[in-house]
Every structure is written in structure tokens, then in C-alpha cells.
Design a protein around this motif. Structure first.
Motif, PDB file in Angstrom:
ATOM      1  N   THR A 142      36.344  63.587   1.515  1.00 56.23           N
ATOM      2  CA  THR A 142      34.941  63.912   1.293  1.00 56.23           C
ATOM      3  C   THR A 142      34.814  65.405   1.015  1.00 56.23           C
ATOM      4  O   THR A 142      35.766  66.170   1.207  1.00 56.23           O
ATOM      5  N   GLU A 143      33.618  65.824   0.586  1.00 54.58           N
ATOM      6  CA  GLU A 143      33.383  67.245   0.286  1.00 54.58           C
ATOM      7  C   GLU A 143      33.575  68.136   1.501  1.00 54.58           C
ATOM      8  O   GLU A 143      33.945  69.296   1.372  1.00 54.58           O
ATOM      9  N   PRO A 180      33.569  58.372   7.122  1.00 53.71           N
ATOM     10  CA  PRO A 180      34.464  59.531   7.065  1.00 53.71           C
ATOM     11  C   PRO A 180      34.959  59.932   8.449  1.00 53.71           C
ATOM     12  O   PRO A 180      34.198  59.940   9.421  1.00 53.71           O
TER      13      PRO A 180
END
Length: 71
Positions: free
Chosen positions: A50-51, A17
Motif C-alpha cells: 500500500t502507499e 493491509p
């Protein structure tokens, strides 16, 4: 797919990420241009978010088959 988007994907492959700013730094481009490319790739389902808001290229490899026809 533009050449700059391919370069971005090549750079992101296996990198995990990344923030858009970090991705821009790695391809030596301005953040605004990379931001536009990232969103186009997110909309196409090639990149994922991503979160925690980072972006990731979740594949180890990509195979592209292209057929061009005369106009």
C-alpha cells in the motif's frame, strides 16, 4: 510455494493491509522469516504494497492448478 507461504496467505485473506510484524505475529513466526516470504510474494505479484508501506493480499480467493509429471 512453501507451506509457510500458504499459511501466510490464508492468514492475510480478508485481513486488509498489515505490517510485516503484525503478519508475523498472526502466523506465530519470526519477523525475519515472514519478511523474506512477504518479499518473495511481492516479487511474484501475489501480495501488494500500500502507499503507506503495509502489505495486502488483495484477493478473496485463489485457485491453484498443479500438474506433476514423473521425472
Amino acid at each position: 510455494m512453501t507451506a509457510k507461504r500458504w499459511e501466510l496467505l490464508r492468514t492475510m485473506t480478508g485481513a486488509g493491509p498489515l505490517a510485516i510484524r503484525e503478519a508475523a505475529r498472526r502466523v506465530d513466526r519470526d519477523v525475519k522469516g515472514v519478511h523474506g516470504d512477504v518479499h518473495a510474494l511481492l516479487n511474484a505479484g501475489i501480495l501488494q504494497r500500500t502507499e503507506d508501506g503495509l502489505v495486502i493480499f488483495p484477493f478473496d480467493a485463489v485457485r491453484v492448478d498443479i500438474m506433476l509429471h514423473a521425472a
